[in-house]
Write an enzyme that holds these catalytic residues in place. Structure first.
Site, PDB file in Angstrom:
ATOM      1  N   HIS A  52      53.651  61.713  68.613  1.00 53.24           N
ATOM      2  CA  HIS A  52      52.465  61.098  69.227  1.00 53.24           C
ATOM      3  C   HIS A  52      52.922  59.820  69.932  1.00 53.24           C
ATOM      4  CE1 HIS A  52      52.725  58.368  65.842  1.00 53.24           C
ATOM      5  NE2 HIS A  52      52.599  59.368  64.999  1.00 53.24           N
ATOM      6  N   GLU A  53      51.968  59.092  70.492  1.00 51.85           N
ATOM      7  CA  GLU A  53      52.302  57.890  71.271  1.00 51.85           C
ATOM      8  C   GLU A  53      53.114  56.865  70.472  1.00 51.85           C
ATOM      9  OE1 GLU A  53      52.307  56.425  74.332  1.00 51.85           O
ATOM     10  OE2 GLU A  53      51.998  58.481  74.979  1.00 51.85           O
ATOM     11  N   HIS A  58      55.495  57.446  68.246  1.00 54.26           N
ATOM     12  CA  HIS A  58      56.911  57.829  68.368  1.00 54.26           C
ATOM     13  C   HIS A  58      57.428  57.544  69.786  1.00 54.26           C
ATOM     14  CE1 HIS A  58      55.454  60.888  65.288  1.00 54.26           C
ATOM     15  NE2 HIS A  58      56.449  60.336  64.636  1.00 54.26           N
ATOM     16  N   GLN A 112      59.098  50.941  54.683  1.00 55.16           N
ATOM     17  CA  GLN A 112      60.274  51.705  55.125  1.00 55.16           C
ATOM     18  C   GLN A 112      61.164  50.839  56.025  1.00 55.16           C
ATOM     19  OE1 GLN A 112      60.264  55.948  56.545  1.00 55.16           O
ATOM     20  NE2 GLN A 112      60.180  54.968  58.535  1.00 55.16           N
ATOM     21  N   VAL A 168      51.146  51.611  67.143  1.00 62.06           N
ATOM     22  CA  VAL A 168      50.298  52.133  68.225  1.00 62.06           C
ATOM     23  C   VAL A 168      49.053  52.751  67.566  1.00 62.06           C
ATOM     24  CG1 VAL A 168      50.131  53.750  70.140  1.00 62.06           C
ATOM     25  CG2 VAL A 168      52.276  52.541  69.715  1.00 62.06           C
ATOM     26  N   MET A 194      48.075  55.613  64.755  1.00 62.34           N
ATOM     27  CA  MET A 194      48.488  56.994  65.035  1.00 62.34           C
ATOM     28  C   MET A 194      49.433  57.481  63.942  1.00 62.34           C
ATOM     29  SD  MET A 194      48.965  57.309  69.073  1.00 62.34           S
ATOM     30  CE  MET A 194      47.622  56.895  70.165  1.00 62.34           C
ATOM     31  N   SER A 195      49.260  58.751  63.562  1.00 65.87           N
ATOM     32  CA  SER A 195      50.101  59.365  62.540  1.00 65.87           C
ATOM     33  C   SER A 195      50.071  60.869  62.739  1.00 65.87           C
ATOM     34  CB  SER A 195      49.563  59.022  61.145  1.00 65.87           C
ATOM     35  OG  SER A 195      50.130  59.885  60.184  1.00 65.87           O
ATOM     36  N   SER A 196      51.215  61.513  62.494  1.00 63.42           N
ATOM     37  CA  SER A 196      51.252  62.985  62.573  1.00 63.42           C
ATOM     38  C   SER A 196      50.245  63.587  61.596  1.00 63.42           C
ATOM     39  CB  SER A 196      52.650  63.494  62.235  1.00 63.42           C
ATOM     40  OG  SER A 196      53.602  62.874  63.070  1.00 63.42           O
TER      41      SER A 196
HETATM   42  P1  AMP Z   1      57.667  59.837  61.248  1.00 62.73           P
HETATM   43  O1  AMP Z   1      57.821  60.962  62.211  1.00 62.73           O
HETATM   44  O2  AMP Z   1      56.312  59.745  60.635  1.00 62.73           O
HETATM   45  O3  AMP Z   1      58.783  59.781  60.209  1.00 62.73           O
HETATM   46  O4  AMP Z   1      57.827  58.510  62.098  1.00 62.73           O
HETATM   47  C1  AMP Z   1      58.992  58.260  62.851  1.00 62.73           C
HETATM   48  C2  AMP Z   1      58.998  56.815  63.275  1.00 62.73           C
HETATM   49  O5  AMP Z   1      57.845  56.553  64.084  1.00 62.73           O
HETATM   50  C3  AMP Z   1      58.923  55.846  62.086  1.00 62.73           C
HETATM   51  O6  AMP Z   1      59.795  54.752  62.336  1.00 62.73           O
HETATM   52  C4  AMP Z   1      57.489  55.417  62.096  1.00 62.73           C
HETATM   53  O7  AMP Z   1      57.269  54.136  61.539  1.00 62.73           O
HETATM   54  C5  AMP Z   1      57.183  55.414  63.586  1.00 62.73           C
HETATM   55  N1  AMP Z   1      55.740  55.509  63.797  1.00 62.73           N
HETATM   56  C6  AMP Z   1      54.888  56.412  63.246  1.00 62.73           C
HETATM   57  N2  AMP Z   1      53.616  56.162  63.624  1.00 62.73           N
HETATM   58  C7  AMP Z   1      53.666  55.068  64.423  1.00 62.73           C
HETATM   59  C8  AMP Z   1      52.671  54.310  65.128  1.00 62.73           C
HETATM   60  N3  AMP Z   1      51.376  54.620  65.074  1.00 62.73           N
HETATM   61  N4  AMP Z   1      53.092  53.256  65.854  1.00 62.73           N
HETATM   62  C9  AMP Z   1      54.409  52.922  65.909  1.00 62.73           C
HETATM   63  N5  AMP Z   1      55.379  53.593  65.282  1.00 62.73           N
HETATM   64  C10 AMP Z   1      55.023  54.655  64.542  1.00 62.73           C
END
Ligand code: AMP
Length: 276
Positions: free
Chosen positions: A31-32, A34, A150, A173, A181-183
Site C-alpha cells: 500500500h502507499e 510501503h 520494530q 502514511v 495504512m496496513s495490509s
Molecule cells: P510489512 O509489510 O507490514 O512488514 O511492512 C513493511 C514496512 O512498511 C515496515 O517497515 C512497516 O513499518 C512499513 N509500513 C507499514 N505500514 C506503513 C504505513 N502506514 N506508513 C509507513 N510505513 C508503513
C-alpha cells in the site's frame, strides 16, 4: 526491474548494483505506506532493493500467517513505476531450510508492548531482518514508524551486531480519515473499518493534551484509554506513553516520547502511534 527468488540469483543481481544500495523489507500486499519507503529510498540511494517475504517465524501460533493477504503480481505492478532495481521474493524454504537453527534476539526492549502480546514476534523479526541484511548487504535500510517498536528494535540490533547499515525510519502514511495504512486493513468489514478511526482519535486527544502542556504520562495514557473504551467495537490491548528509544514507560514526558497502542477491532489487530 529484476525479480529473483533464490539466494544465488540475489547475490548475482546484487553484484551488478551500483553505488549506495537501499533495502526496503516488506511482507507484500503493498500500500502507499510501503511505497513511501521505496520513494524515500529512491531519493537517497542509487540502487533500491525491495524484499517481499511473509516471514513465518514472526507469526505466533494463533496468528494470521495462512490467511495473510498476498498478491505478488499486483505488488510488482505497484513497484515497477518507482524505479526499483531489484525485488527479492524468497520462499520460506530458502530462508529457513530444513535443519535451520540460528536466531537473533534483542533483549529488554522486545519484552513490553508488542512483545508482551506477541512473545515470539520480535525473535522472528530480528532473525529475518539480520538474514536480509546479510544477503542484500545494503548501505541503508528503510522501515516505517507505523511499527515503532520494530524500528527501535532494529536500530538496537544494527548497533549491537555492528551492521554497517543506516536505519532510516519514515513517517506513517494514513488514510484520509486518519487510519494508519496496513495490509491487515483489508480484514475490516464496513462497521469495523469506520470504528477503526478510534486509534487516531485516541492518539490525537492525548497529543492535544500534551500540546496544551500536560506532561503526566499516566494522564495521557488514561485519556487514550477513555477514548478507545467509548468505541463499542474496539477492544483495547494496551496503551503506552514511553521513551522513544528505550520504550520504557514514562512517569513524566520529557524528550522524544512515543504514544502507542494496540486495539482489536473484531478479529483484526491494529496498532498505531504518535511521536511526541
Ligand atoms: P510489512 O509489510 O507490514 O512488514 O511492512 C513493511 C514496512 O512498511 C515496515 O517497515 C512497516 O513499518 C512499513 N509500513 C507499514 N505500514 C506503513 C504505513 N502506514 N506508513 C509507513 N510505513 C508503513
Amino acid at each position: 526491474m529484476k525479480t529473483v527468488s533464490s539466494l544465488s540469483d540475489l547475490r548475482a543481481a546484487r553484484l551488478s548494483l551500483n553505488g549506495t544500495v537501499g533495502l526496503v523489507p516488506t511482507m507484500g500486499f503493498l500500500h502507499e505506506g510501503h511505497l513511501s519507503l521505496m520513494r524515500r529510498a529512491k531519493l537517497e540511494c542509487e540502487s533500491v532493493v525491495v524484499s517481499i517475504f511473509v516471514n513465518p517465524t514472526q507469526f505466533g501460533v494463533n496468528e494470521d500467517l495462512s490467511k495473510y493477504p498476498r498478491d505478488l503480481e499486483r505488488d510488482l505492478s505497484l513497484i515497477e513505476p518507482l524505479g526499483v532495481d531489484l525485488v527479492w521474493n524468497p520462499t520460506p524454504e530458502i530462508m529457513y531450510p530444513t535443519g535451520y537453527q540460528t536466531w537473533v534476539e534483542v533483549d529488554a526492549m522486545t519484552r513490553p508492548l508488542e512483545g508482551a502480546m506477541r512473545p515470539t514476534h520480535f525473535k522472528g523479526v530480528t532473525t529475518v531482518v539480520a538474514k536480509l541484511f546479510n544477503a542484500v548487504q545494503p548501505h541503508k535500510a528503510y522501515f516505517g514508524q507505523k511499527d515503532a517498536q520494530q524500528a527501535a528494535v532494529i536500530r538496537q540490533m544494527a548497533r549491537d551486531l555492528n551492521f554497517p547499515i543506516e536505519i532510516v525510519v519514515c513517517p506513517i502514511v494514513r488514510e484520509a480519515d486518519g487510519l494508519a495504512m496496513s495490509s491487515r486493513n483489508v480484514y475490516l468489514d464496513e462497521a469495523h473499518r469506520k470504528a477503526a478511526t478510534v486509534l487516531f482519535r485516541s492518539l490525537s486527544a492525548a497529543k492535544e493534551m500534551y500540546e496544551n502542556g500536560e506532561r503526566d504520562a499516566e494522564t495521557l495514557r488514561r485519556k487514550m484509554k477513555e477514548v478507545i473504551e467509548r468505541e463499542p467495537l474496539a477492544q483495547l490491548q494496551y496503551v503506552s506513553c514511553a521513551d522513544y528509544d528505550t520504550l520504557e514507560e514514562l512517569g513524566t514526558v520529557k524528550g522524544k516520547s512515543l504514544l502507542s497502542m494496540a486495539v482489536m477491532m473484531g478479529k483484526t489487530r491494529l496498532i498505531d502511534n504518535f511521536v511526541l
